[in-house]
Design a protein around this motif. Structure first.
Motif, mmCIF file in Angstrom:
data_model
loop_
_atom_site.group_PDB
_atom_site.id
_atom_site.type_symbol
_atom_site.label_atom_id
_atom_site.label_comp_id
_atom_site.label_asym_id
_atom_site.label_seq_id
_atom_site.Cartn_x
_atom_site.Cartn_y
_atom_site.Cartn_z
ATOM 1 N N ALA A 14 -24.440 -12.055 -8.626
ATOM 2 C CA ALA A 14 -25.768 -12.107 -8.502
ATOM 3 C C ALA A 14 -25.951 -12.795 -6.928
ATOM 4 N N ARG A 19 -20.579 -10.873 -3.813
ATOM 5 C CA ARG A 19 -20.598 -9.556 -3.849
ATOM 6 C C ARG A 19 -19.445 -8.949 -2.792
ATOM 7 N N THR A 81 -19.434 -3.071 -16.925
ATOM 8 C CA THR A 81 -19.829 -1.665 -17.121
ATOM 9 C C THR A 81 -19.901 -1.288 -18.455
ATOM 10 N N ASP B 3 -29.422 -4.853 -1.077
ATOM 11 C CA ASP B 3 -28.778 -5.907 -1.325
ATOM 12 C C ASP B 3 -29.554 -6.969 -2.292
ATOM 13 N N LEU B 6 -29.726 -5.864 -5.703
ATOM 14 C CA LEU B 6 -28.573 -6.125 -6.456
ATOM 15 C C LEU B 6 -28.537 -7.551 -6.856
ATOM 16 N N ASP B 7 -29.081 -8.504 -6.120
ATOM 17 C CA ASP B 7 -29.532 -9.736 -6.345
ATOM 18 C C ASP B 7 -30.283 -10.039 -7.485
ATOM 19 N N PHE B 10 -28.622 -8.217 -11.027
ATOM 20 C CA PHE B 10 -27.579 -9.049 -11.567
ATOM 21 C C PHE B 10 -27.816 -10.385 -12.021
ATOM 22 N N SER B 11 -28.845 -11.258 -11.318
ATOM 23 C CA SER B 11 -29.427 -12.200 -11.454
ATOM 24 C C SER B 11 -30.166 -12.279 -12.865
ATOM 25 N N LEU B 80 -26.343 -0.105 -11.435
ATOM 26 C CA LEU B 80 -25.511 -1.269 -11.332
ATOM 27 C C LEU B 80 -23.929 -1.020 -11.659
ATOM 28 N N THR B 81 -24.003 -0.147 -12.661
ATOM 29 C CA THR B 81 -22.649 0.219 -12.996
ATOM 30 C C THR B 81 -22.005 1.113 -11.951
ATOM 31 N N TRP B 83 -22.539 0.465 -8.535
ATOM 32 C CA TRP B 83 -22.008 -0.352 -7.701
ATOM 33 C C TRP B 83 -20.686 -1.120 -8.138
ATOM 34 N N ILE B 84 -20.519 -1.365 -9.407
ATOM 35 C CA ILE B 84 -19.326 -2.121 -10.095
ATOM 36 C C ILE B 84 -18.165 -1.068 -9.892
#
Lengths: 114, 114
Positions: A14, A19, A81, B3, B6-7, B10-11, B80-81, B83-84
DNA sequence: TCGTTGATCAACTTGTCGGTTGATTACCTC
DNA sequence: GAGGTAATCAACCGACAAGTTGATCAACGA
Protein backbone atom coordinates in the motif's frame (compact mmCIF):
# COMPACT_ATOMS: atom_id res chain seq x y z
CA UNK A 1 -2.27 -17.79 3.67
CA UNK A 2 -3.16 -16.68 7.20
CA UNK A 3 -5.11 -13.54 7.91
CA UNK A 4 -2.31 -11.53 9.50
CA UNK A 5 -0.03 -12.55 6.65
CA UNK A 6 -2.48 -11.00 4.20
CA UNK A 7 -2.65 -7.92 6.41
CA UNK A 8 1.11 -7.55 6.28
CA UNK A 9 1.41 -8.25 2.56
CA UNK A 10 -1.34 -5.90 1.36
CA UNK A 11 -0.25 -3.25 3.83
CA UNK A 12 3.30 -3.55 2.54
CA UNK A 13 2.15 -2.97 -1.04
CA UNK A 14 0.00 0.00 0.00
CA UNK A 15 3.03 2.29 -0.03
CA UNK A 16 4.40 3.68 -3.32
CA UNK A 17 8.00 3.55 -2.10
CA UNK A 18 7.66 -0.13 -1.26
CA UNK A 19 5.98 -0.87 -4.58
CA UNK A 20 8.89 0.86 -6.30
CA UNK A 21 11.26 -1.37 -4.35
CA UNK A 22 9.30 -4.43 -5.45
CA UNK A 23 9.42 -3.25 -9.05
CA UNK A 24 13.17 -2.70 -8.82
CA UNK A 25 13.75 -6.10 -7.26
CA UNK A 26 11.76 -7.84 -9.97
CA UNK A 27 14.60 -7.00 -12.36
CA UNK A 28 17.38 -8.17 -10.06
CA UNK A 29 18.41 -8.45 -6.43
CA UNK A 30 19.85 -5.30 -4.84
CA UNK A 31 21.37 -3.96 -1.62
CA UNK A 32 19.86 -1.34 0.66
CA UNK A 33 22.11 1.40 -0.73
CA UNK A 34 21.21 0.51 -4.31
CA UNK A 35 17.52 0.50 -3.43
CA UNK A 36 17.81 3.80 -1.54
CA UNK A 37 19.59 5.60 -4.37
CA UNK A 38 16.52 6.75 -6.38
CA UNK A 39 14.71 8.02 -3.27
CA UNK A 40 14.92 11.39 -1.58
CA UNK A 41 14.18 9.96 1.86
CA UNK A 42 16.94 8.84 4.20
CA UNK A 43 18.60 5.45 3.99
CA UNK A 44 17.14 4.58 7.41
CA UNK A 45 13.65 5.09 6.08
CA UNK A 46 14.38 2.82 3.13
CA UNK A 47 15.79 0.26 5.52
CA UNK A 48 12.51 0.34 7.40
CA UNK A 49 10.55 -0.16 4.19
CA UNK A 50 12.70 -3.16 3.40
CA UNK A 51 12.06 -4.62 6.83
CA UNK A 52 8.34 -4.20 6.29
CA UNK A 53 8.56 -6.06 2.98
CA UNK A 54 10.67 -8.79 4.57
CA UNK A 55 8.30 -9.12 7.52
CA UNK A 56 5.45 -9.47 5.04
CA UNK A 57 7.33 -12.31 3.36
CA UNK A 58 7.47 -10.52 0.01
CA UNK A 59 11.27 -10.40 -0.04
CA UNK A 60 14.10 -12.44 1.46
CA UNK A 61 17.60 -11.35 2.42
CA UNK A 62 20.99 -13.00 2.24
CA UNK A 63 24.50 -12.21 3.47
CA UNK A 64 27.36 -11.09 1.25
CA UNK A 65 30.05 -9.68 3.54
CA UNK A 66 28.75 -6.41 4.89
CA UNK A 67 26.07 -6.30 2.16
CA UNK A 68 22.55 -7.58 2.78
CA UNK A 69 21.07 -8.12 -0.67
CA UNK A 70 17.27 -8.29 -1.07
CA UNK A 71 15.48 -10.75 -3.32
CA UNK A 72 11.87 -10.67 -4.43
CA UNK A 73 9.81 -13.78 -3.66
CA UNK A 74 7.47 -14.51 -6.58
CA UNK A 75 5.61 -17.16 -4.58
CA UNK A 76 4.44 -14.57 -2.05
CA UNK A 77 3.12 -12.40 -4.87
CA UNK A 78 1.35 -15.40 -6.32
CA UNK A 79 -0.35 -16.04 -2.99
CA UNK A 80 -1.76 -12.53 -3.13
CA UNK A 81 -3.08 -12.83 -6.66
CA UNK A 82 -4.52 -16.17 -5.59
CA UNK A 83 -6.54 -14.53 -2.83
CA UNK A 84 -7.77 -11.75 -5.06
CA UNK A 85 -8.65 -14.10 -7.93
CA UNK A 86 -10.72 -16.29 -5.64
CA UNK A 87 -13.21 -13.50 -5.08
CA UNK A 88 -12.86 -11.84 -8.46
CA UNK A 89 -13.74 -15.08 -10.23
CA UNK A 90 -16.60 -15.78 -7.81
CA UNK A 91 -18.01 -12.30 -8.44
CA UNK A 92 -17.73 -12.72 -12.20
CA UNK A 93 -19.43 -16.09 -11.94
CA UNK A 94 -22.30 -14.55 -9.98
CA UNK A 95 -22.68 -11.73 -12.49
CA UNK A 96 -22.84 -14.18 -15.37
CA UNK A 97 -25.45 -16.17 -13.48
CA UNK A 98 -27.48 -13.01 -12.95
CA UNK A 99 -27.19 -12.12 -16.63
CA UNK A 100 -28.52 -15.56 -17.46
CA UNK A 101 -31.52 -15.08 -15.21
CA UNK A 102 -32.28 -11.69 -16.73
CA UNK A 103 -32.01 -13.08 -20.24
CA UNK A 104 -34.42 -15.85 -19.34
CA UNK A 105 -36.89 -13.37 -17.90
CA UNK A 106 -36.65 -11.19 -21.00
CA UNK A 107 -37.20 -14.27 -23.14
CA UNK A 108 -40.31 -15.17 -21.17
CA UNK A 109 -41.57 -11.62 -21.64
CA UNK A 110 -41.12 -11.82 -25.41
CA UNK A 111 -43.02 -15.09 -25.49
CA UNK A 112 -45.85 -13.58 -23.45
CA UNK A 113 -46.07 -10.70 -25.87
CA UNK A 114 -46.33 -12.89 -28.96
CA UNK B 1 -3.78 2.39 -12.74
CA UNK B 2 -2.44 5.53 -11.09
CA UNK B 3 -0.16 5.41 -8.11
CA UNK B 4 -2.60 6.80 -5.55
CA UNK B 5 -5.26 4.42 -6.84
CA UNK B 6 -2.95 1.51 -6.06
CA UNK B 7 -2.28 3.03 -2.64
CA UNK B 8 -5.98 3.16 -1.91
CA UNK B 9 -6.75 -0.30 -3.26
CA UNK B 10 -3.95 -2.18 -1.49
CA UNK B 11 -4.53 -0.19 1.67
CA UNK B 12 -8.22 -1.09 1.53
CA UNK B 13 -7.40 -4.80 1.32
CA UNK B 14 -4.92 -4.55 4.20
CA UNK B 15 -7.73 -4.78 6.75
CA UNK B 16 -9.30 -8.16 7.60
CA UNK B 17 -12.77 -6.65 8.09
CA UNK B 18 -12.65 -5.11 4.63
CA UNK B 19 -11.38 -8.34 3.09
CA UNK B 20 -14.28 -10.12 4.75
CA UNK B 21 -16.64 -7.58 3.19
CA UNK B 22 -15.07 -8.19 -0.22
CA UNK B 23 -15.45 -11.95 0.26
CA UNK B 24 -19.08 -11.51 1.23
CA UNK B 25 -19.81 -9.25 -1.74
CA UNK B 26 -18.25 -11.72 -4.15
CA UNK B 27 -21.23 -14.00 -3.49
CA UNK B 28 -23.84 -11.28 -3.93
CA UNK B 29 -24.52 -7.60 -3.41
CA UNK B 30 -25.52 -6.53 0.10
CA UNK B 31 -26.59 -3.54 2.17
CA UNK B 32 -24.66 -1.96 5.02
CA UNK B 33 -26.83 -3.67 7.64
CA UNK B 34 -26.37 -7.05 6.01
CA UNK B 35 -22.63 -6.52 5.81
CA UNK B 36 -22.44 -5.31 9.40
CA UNK B 37 -24.35 -8.29 10.78
CA UNK B 38 -21.43 -10.74 11.21
CA UNK B 39 -19.21 -8.11 12.89
CA UNK B 40 -19.02 -7.15 16.55
CA UNK B 41 -18.04 -3.56 15.73
CA UNK B 42 -20.62 -0.81 15.34
CA UNK B 43 -22.52 -0.18 12.13
CA UNK B 44 -20.80 3.18 11.80
CA UNK B 45 -17.42 1.49 11.71
CA UNK B 46 -18.64 -0.87 8.99
CA UNK B 47 -20.00 2.11 7.09
CA UNK B 48 -16.53 3.64 7.20
CA UNK B 49 -14.96 0.45 5.90
CA UNK B 50 -17.42 0.47 3.04
CA UNK B 51 -16.56 4.05 2.21
CA UNK B 52 -12.89 3.12 2.14
CA UNK B 53 -13.60 0.27 -0.28
CA UNK B 54 -15.75 2.55 -2.43
CA UNK B 55 -13.12 5.30 -2.43
CA UNK B 56 -10.59 2.70 -3.54
CA UNK B 57 -12.86 1.78 -6.44
CA UNK B 58 -13.19 -1.83 -5.32
CA UNK B 59 -16.94 -1.58 -4.83
CA UNK B 60 -19.77 0.54 -6.24
CA UNK B 61 -23.06 1.56 -4.66
CA UNK B 62 -26.57 2.01 -5.96
CA UNK B 63 -29.86 3.34 -4.62
CA UNK B 64 -32.83 1.22 -3.66
CA UNK B 65 -35.15 3.37 -1.58
CA UNK B 66 -33.44 3.96 1.72
CA UNK B 67 -31.08 1.03 1.07
CA UNK B 68 -27.63 1.58 -0.41
CA UNK B 69 -26.55 -1.81 -1.73
CA UNK B 70 -22.85 -2.47 -2.36
CA UNK B 71 -21.50 -4.34 -5.37
CA UNK B 72 -18.03 -5.76 -5.86
CA UNK B 73 -16.17 -4.55 -8.95
CA UNK B 74 -14.22 -7.46 -10.47
CA UNK B 75 -12.39 -5.14 -12.88
CA UNK B 76 -10.75 -3.28 -9.99
CA UNK B 77 -9.57 -6.58 -8.53
CA UNK B 78 -8.23 -7.56 -11.91
CA UNK B 79 -6.24 -4.33 -12.10
CA UNK B 80 -4.56 -5.27 -8.84
CA UNK B 81 -3.63 -8.77 -9.94
CA UNK B 82 -2.38 -7.19 -13.14
CA UNK B 83 0.05 -4.99 -11.23
CA UNK B 84 1.28 -7.84 -9.08
CA UNK B 85 1.66 -10.24 -11.99
CA UNK B 86 3.76 -7.74 -13.92
CA UNK B 87 6.51 -7.97 -11.34
CA UNK B 88 5.97 -11.56 -10.34
CA UNK B 89 6.38 -12.70 -13.93
CA UNK B 90 9.41 -10.46 -14.44
CA UNK B 91 11.04 -11.88 -11.31
CA UNK B 92 10.33 -15.45 -12.41
CA UNK B 93 11.78 -14.66 -15.83
CA UNK B 94 14.94 -13.31 -14.23
CA UNK B 95 15.28 -16.35 -12.01
CA UNK B 96 14.93 -18.68 -14.98
CA UNK B 97 17.56 -16.64 -16.82
CA UNK B 98 19.89 -16.95 -13.85
CA UNK B 99 19.27 -20.69 -13.67
CA UNK B 100 20.21 -20.90 -17.32
CA UNK B 101 23.46 -19.07 -16.73
CA UNK B 102 24.33 -21.30 -13.81
CA UNK B 103 23.56 -24.41 -15.82
CA UNK B 104 25.82 -23.19 -18.60
CA UNK B 105 28.63 -22.50 -16.16
CA UNK B 106 28.26 -25.95 -14.64
CA UNK B 107 28.33 -27.45 -18.09
CA UNK B 108 31.53 -25.60 -18.90
CA UNK B 109 33.03 -26.88 -15.70
CA UNK B 110 32.18 -30.49 -16.58
CA UNK B 111 33.78 -30.07 -19.99
CA UNK B 112 36.90 -28.58 -18.42
CA UNK B 113 37.13 -31.57 -16.10
CA UNK B 114 36.94 -34.12 -18.87
C1' DT C 1 44.80 -1.50 13.77
C1' DC C 2 42.40 2.40 12.06
C1' DG C 3 39.39 4.68 8.99
C1' DT C 4 35.54 3.76 5.93
C1' DT C 5 31.42 1.90 4.42
C1' DG C 6 26.88 -0.88 4.61
C1' DA C 7 23.31 -1.25 7.55
C1' DT C 8 20.70 -1.06 11.72
C1' DC C 9 19.10 0.65 16.37
C1' DA C 10 16.88 4.13 19.41
C1' DA C 11 14.17 7.97 20.44
C1' DC C 12 11.16 11.35 18.93
C1' DT C 13 7.55 14.00 15.99
C1' DT C 14 3.72 14.07 13.11
C1' DG C 15 -0.11 12.35 10.74
C1' DT C 16 -3.39 8.91 9.73
C1' DC C 17 -6.50 4.94 10.95
C1' DG C 18 -9.87 2.10 13.33
C1' DG C 19 -13.06 2.49 16.63
C1' DT C 20 -16.48 4.70 19.69
C1' DT C 21 -20.70 7.72 21.05
C1' DG C 22 -24.27 11.01 19.95
C1' DA C 23 -26.78 13.55 16.68
C1' DT C 24 -28.71 13.98 12.00
C1' DT C 25 -30.48 13.01 7.31
C1' DA C 26 -33.44 10.53 4.12
C1' DC C 27 -36.87 7.48 3.10
C1' DC C 28 -40.63 4.35 3.91
C1' DT C 29 -45.14 3.00 6.19
C1' DC C 30 -49.21 3.70 8.71
C1' DG D 1 -47.88 14.10 9.44
C1' DA D 2 -45.68 10.69 13.03
C1' DG D 3 -42.86 7.06 13.98
C1' DG D 4 -39.50 3.78 12.59
C1' DT D 5 -35.58 2.26 9.96
C1' DA D 6 -31.17 2.57 6.79
C1' DA D 7 -27.35 5.07 6.70
C1' DT D 8 -24.28 8.83 7.46
C1' DC D 9 -22.07 12.90 9.83
C1' DA D 10 -19.24 14.96 13.51
C1' DA D 11 -16.20 14.99 17.20
C1' DC D 12 -13.17 12.58 19.79
C1' DC D 13 -9.58 8.92 21.49
C1' DG D 14 -5.80 5.49 21.40
C1' DA D 15 -2.66 3.16 18.57
C1' DC D 16 0.33 2.76 15.02
C1' DA D 17 3.12 4.09 10.76
C1' DA D 18 6.35 7.05 8.17
C1' DG D 19 9.85 10.01 8.56
C1' DT D 20 13.72 12.38 10.85
C1' DT D 21 18.34 12.81 13.56
C1' DG D 22 22.07 10.80 16.14
C1' DA D 23 24.46 6.91 17.73
C1' DT D 24 25.99 2.15 17.11
C1' DC D 25 27.39 -2.32 15.05
C1' DA D 26 29.90 -5.17 11.83
C1' DA D 27 32.78 -6.08 8.07
C1' DC D 28 36.14 -4.61 4.67
C1' DG D 29 40.73 -2.40 2.90
C1' DA D 30 45.10 -0.05 3.40
Amino acid sequence: MRDDALDAAFSALADPARRAIVARLSRSSATVNELAEPFTITKQAVSKHIQVLEQAGLITRTRDGQRRPCHLDPAALEALTGWIDTYRLEAERQYRRLDGVLATLKDQHSKDQS
